[in-house]
Design a protein around this motif. Structure first.
Motif, mmCIF file in Angstrom:
data_model
loop_
_atom_site.group_PDB
_atom_site.id
_atom_site.type_symbol
_atom_site.label_atom_id
_atom_site.label_comp_id
_atom_site.label_asym_id
_atom_site.label_seq_id
_atom_site.Cartn_x
_atom_site.Cartn_y
_atom_site.Cartn_z
ATOM 1 N N GLU A 1 -7.775 1.897 -65.803
ATOM 2 C CA GLU A 1 -7.495 0.717 -66.625
ATOM 3 C C GLU A 1 -8.690 -0.213 -66.713
ATOM 4 O OE1 GLU A 1 -5.016 -0.112 -68.527
ATOM 5 O OE2 GLU A 1 -3.904 1.729 -68.102
ATOM 6 N N ARG A 2 -9.469 -0.314 -65.648
ATOM 7 C CA ARG A 2 -10.625 -1.212 -65.666
ATOM 8 C C ARG A 2 -11.688 -0.719 -66.643
ATOM 9 N NH1 ARG A 2 -12.366 -1.077 -59.650
ATOM 10 N NH2 ARG A 2 -11.684 1.069 -59.965
ATOM 11 N N ILE A 3 -11.855 0.590 -66.733
ATOM 12 C CA ILE A 3 -12.814 1.163 -67.682
ATOM 13 C C ILE A 3 -12.324 0.929 -69.109
ATOM 14 C CG2 ILE A 3 -13.815 3.315 -68.547
ATOM 15 C CD1 ILE A 3 -15.119 2.385 -65.985
ATOM 16 N N ILE A 4 -11.029 1.137 -69.327
ATOM 17 C CA ILE A 4 -10.460 0.920 -70.663
ATOM 18 C C ILE A 4 -10.619 -0.542 -71.081
ATOM 19 C CG2 ILE A 4 -8.302 0.910 -71.989
ATOM 20 C CD1 ILE A 4 -7.437 3.324 -70.229
ATOM 21 N N ASP A 5 -10.367 -1.464 -70.159
ATOM 22 C CA ASP A 5 -10.536 -2.889 -70.465
ATOM 23 C C ASP A 5 -12.000 -3.223 -70.785
ATOM 24 O OD1 ASP A 5 -7.864 -3.373 -70.124
ATOM 25 O OD2 ASP A 5 -8.049 -4.090 -68.051
ATOM 26 N N ALA A 6 -12.921 -2.582 -70.052
ATOM 27 C CA ALA A 6 -14.345 -2.817 -70.310
ATOM 28 C C ALA A 6 -14.724 -2.346 -71.710
ATOM 29 C CB ALA A 6 -15.189 -2.095 -69.264
ATOM 30 N N MET A 7 -14.172 -1.205 -72.102
ATOM 31 C CA MET A 7 -14.461 -0.675 -73.439
ATOM 32 C C MET A 7 -13.888 -1.583 -74.528
ATOM 33 S SD MET A 7 -13.959 3.441 -72.929
ATOM 34 C CE MET A 7 -15.137 4.407 -71.986
ATOM 35 N N LYS A 8 -12.688 -2.063 -74.303
ATOM 36 C CA LYS A 8 -12.080 -2.972 -75.279
ATOM 37 C C LYS A 8 -12.888 -4.263 -75.397
ATOM 38 C CE LYS A 8 -7.234 -1.477 -74.894
ATOM 39 N NZ LYS A 8 -5.880 -1.880 -74.453
ATOM 40 N N THR A 9 -13.332 -4.761 -74.258
ATOM 41 C CA THR A 9 -14.146 -5.989 -74.255
ATOM 42 C C THR A 9 -15.417 -5.790 -75.072
ATOM 43 O OG1 THR A 9 -13.311 -6.628 -72.070
ATOM 44 C CG2 THR A 9 -15.374 -7.632 -72.785
ATOM 45 N N ARG A 10 -16.049 -4.646 -74.891
ATOM 46 C CA ARG A 10 -17.284 -4.366 -75.639
ATOM 47 C C ARG A 10 -16.996 -4.242 -77.128
ATOM 48 N NH1 ARG A 10 -22.451 -2.261 -74.065
ATOM 49 N NH2 ARG A 10 -23.798 -2.485 -75.883
ATOM 50 N N LEU A 11 -15.915 -3.578 -77.475
ATOM 51 C CA LEU A 11 -15.581 -3.346 -78.880
ATOM 52 C C LEU A 11 -15.272 -4.633 -79.634
ATOM 53 C CD1 LEU A 11 -13.401 -0.095 -78.695
ATOM 54 C CD2 LEU A 11 -15.594 -0.367 -79.881
ATOM 55 N N GLU A 12 -14.810 -5.660 -78.944
ATOM 56 C CA GLU A 12 -14.453 -6.907 -79.611
ATOM 57 C C GLU A 12 -15.653 -7.571 -80.274
ATOM 58 O OE1 GLU A 12 -11.524 -8.234 -80.201
ATOM 59 O OE2 GLU A 12 -10.453 -6.643 -79.146
ATOM 60 N N THR A 13 -16.830 -7.357 -79.713
ATOM 61 C CA THR A 13 -18.031 -8.009 -80.258
ATOM 62 C C THR A 13 -19.068 -7.027 -80.781
ATOM 63 O OG1 THR A 13 -19.010 -8.068 -78.044
ATOM 64 C CG2 THR A 13 -17.758 -10.012 -78.749
ATOM 65 N N GLU A 14 -18.881 -5.741 -80.542
ATOM 66 C CA GLU A 14 -19.899 -4.733 -80.880
ATOM 67 C C GLU A 14 -19.784 -4.268 -82.326
ATOM 68 O OE1 GLU A 14 -23.046 -3.214 -80.728
ATOM 69 O OE2 GLU A 14 -22.478 -3.480 -78.617
ATOM 70 N N THR A 15 -20.935 -4.209 -83.015
ATOM 71 C CA THR A 15 -20.974 -3.673 -84.383
ATOM 72 C C THR A 15 -21.923 -2.487 -84.521
ATOM 73 O OG1 THR A 15 -22.701 -5.256 -85.010
ATOM 74 C CG2 THR A 15 -20.398 -5.907 -85.415
ATOM 75 N N ASN A 16 -22.710 -2.225 -83.481
ATOM 76 C CA ASN A 16 -23.638 -1.096 -83.526
ATOM 77 C C ASN A 16 -22.839 0.202 -83.440
ATOM 78 O OD1 ASN A 16 -25.528 0.955 -82.997
ATOM 79 N ND2 ASN A 16 -26.883 -0.456 -81.911
ATOM 80 N N PRO A 17 -22.897 1.040 -84.470
ATOM 81 C CA PRO A 17 -22.091 2.274 -84.462
ATOM 82 C C PRO A 17 -22.454 3.232 -83.340
ATOM 83 C CG PRO A 17 -23.648 2.290 -86.291
ATOM 84 C CD PRO A 17 -23.680 0.914 -85.713
ATOM 85 N N TYR A 18 -23.711 3.149 -82.851
ATOM 86 C CA TYR A 18 -24.111 4.045 -81.771
ATOM 87 C C TYR A 18 -23.468 3.655 -80.437
ATOM 88 C CZ TYR A 18 -27.499 5.876 -85.059
ATOM 89 O OH TYR A 18 -28.077 6.471 -86.154
ATOM 90 N N VAL A 19 -22.864 2.478 -80.410
ATOM 91 C CA VAL A 19 -22.096 2.057 -79.241
ATOM 92 C C VAL A 19 -20.602 2.162 -79.515
ATOM 93 C CG1 VAL A 19 -21.535 0.126 -77.720
ATOM 94 C CG2 VAL A 19 -23.910 0.541 -78.399
#
Length: 455
Positions: free
Chosen positions: A390-408
């Motif tokens: 769950e901690r990894i999933i939350d980290a990914m969601k956190t990154r996705l909220e602000t990330e626009t670089n498609p390579y990420v």
């Protein structure tokens, strides 16, 4: 009779057409002043000149190709040399290359968007020398290059090699007496006392060559000059590549003098703006010593300056495993610093995993904060952690909220979809609708492709 006349004219027509085709291709090459490789330009387009040269070579027989090697155009000569290097063509290759010894016609060579100027003779030598000559012929022509004091860069590879013979020494000595720095350096491998005064002149001519020459007979008598040189470069505001040869020579003394010089580079006496270059050269000079003598420096270079490679990691895993594992964990706390050394970062992650070190916290930090190059290393090694943590999933969601670089963001979408979780799938669909306008147009089909499996 009539049929014979018609047949004659047809044959004449096709022969003429064939000849004109070769001639037109030849003229096209002769009009150019640049050798273009297959792909040129920033956008990587196929070179029309390259295709013309390839077509010309395919149309010519062996004798014609040999003749073209002495063409007036350096572009023609170089293209022919390029394409026939691997062809089994019988010719007097020794004489052909002998005629290129003084071919100093300069030519532009273009590869993608990178261009360089070189001698046509150099290109032909590098392309044909080892493929067309036997070992006896190679040694003969190497001697001729030195005897004739050729200006080709190819001759430097001869002088800087460990190749030795009485004849080669005599030719090199004559050239060295005229002041040629590379020839003077080449004398060092013979170890003759009478050449020492000449070799000493390299201190003023070319210090990089002097340091390399000293490697052939490391002696304490060099130390005063080396110490003075070190003092002279401490305040320098720009680094020089000759420092790499200097530090290599110092490292090979393998004594207290070596450590004295290295300590100066770590001290506050060195210009802080370029201290990292001093230390990088030291790292390159000592990284292959496995006897423990330079371990303290290797530890410091790794721990404080992030100078490390796969071999150093392996070395310390064997020599001091606790130190190695602890240092790797510290390195992952700021893995962005390894954006130019991703191979080492990848190896460090794998090493910790193989030694049963918990990696979840490191992955959370990398997924949330790292730039593209090091972020990719974490994603490539995602199997080192629990897939649905769950901690990894939350980290990914956190990154996705602000990330626009498609390579990420694309790898994150792909990974989360692979979990096959309805709640996560719903989150991704909503996120995509919300952020679609901020994603680059070219990447939208990729997002759609990933999401179509869960809609």
């Amino acid at each position: 009779m009539r049929k014979r006349i018609v047949l004659f004219f047809l044959i004449f027509f096709y022969v003429s057409l064939f000849a004109q085709s070769k001639e037109s291709l030849l003229e096209k090459l002769r009009e150019s002043n640049c050798f273009e490789y297959k792909m040129i330009g920033f956008a990587a387009e196929e070179s029309e000149l390259y295709k013309s040269a390839q077509e010309l070579v395919n149309l010519c027989n062996d004798d014609e190709l040999i003749d073209l090697l002495s063409d007036k155009s350096p572009v023609v000569k170089c293209y022919v040399a390029y394409f026939i290097a691997d062809k089994d063509i019988k010719a007097n290759w020794y004489e052909i290359l002998l005629n290129e010894i003084n071919d100093y016609e300069r030519l532009c060579f273009m590869y993608y968007d990178i261009g360089e100027i070189s001698y046509a003779g150099d290109f032909i030598f590098y392309r044909l020398f080892s493929k067309k000559l036997n070992q006896i012929e190679q040694k003969k022509i190497e001697l001729e290059l030195v005897k004739k004091q050729s200006n080709l860069y190819f001759v430097e590879s001869i002088l800087q090699s460990d190749e030795k013979s009485d004849e080669l020494y005599e030719a090199t000595r004559i050239w060295a007496a005229k002041g040629n720095a590379t020839a003077i350096f080449s004398l060092a491998k013979y170890g003759k006392k009478e050449d020492i005064p000449l070799i000493e002149t390299l201190k003023d001519k070319d210090k990089a060559l002097y340091f390399q020459a000293c490697e052939y007979s490391i002696d304490d008598s060099y130390k005063p000059f080396l110490r003075e040189y070190m003092i002279s470069i401490l305040p320098k505001t720009h680094y020089s590549n000759e420092w790499s040869y200097f530090y290599k020579l110092v490292a090979d003394y393998h004594d207290d003098f070596s450590k004295e010089i290295f300590d100066m580079a770590f001290s506050d006496k060195v210009n802080k703006n370029i201290q990292k270059y001093h230390l990088e050269f030291i790292f390159d000079a000592i990284k292959n010593f496995s006897d423990g003598y330079y371990d303290d420096y290797l530890r410091t270079l790794w721990l404080q300056y992030n100078f490390v490679d796969i071999n150093i990691i392996d070395y310390f895993i064997k020599a001091d495993k606790d130190f190695a594992l602890e240092n790797i964990k510290k390195a992952l706390e700021n893995s962005n610093k390894y954006f130019m050394n991703t191979d080492s970062l990848d190896y460090m992650i794998k090493t910790l995993y193989e030694n049963n070190v918990e990696l979840t916290d490191s992955f959370i930090r990398g997924i949330k904060k790292d730039l593209v190059t090091t972020f990719e290393i974490y994603m490539n090694n995602i199997g080192c952690i629990q897939k649905d943590d769950e901690r990894i999933i939350d980290a990914m969601k956190t990154r996705l909220e602000t990330e626009t670089n498609p390579y990420v963001s694309l790898p994150l979408y792909k990974y989360l979809v692979s979990l096959n979780d309805k709640e996560i799938n719903g989150y991704l669909i909503k996120l995509y609708k919300k952020k679609k306008r901020s994603y680059t147009k070219w990447s939208l089909p990729n997002y759609e492709e990933i999401l179509k499996t869960i809609r």
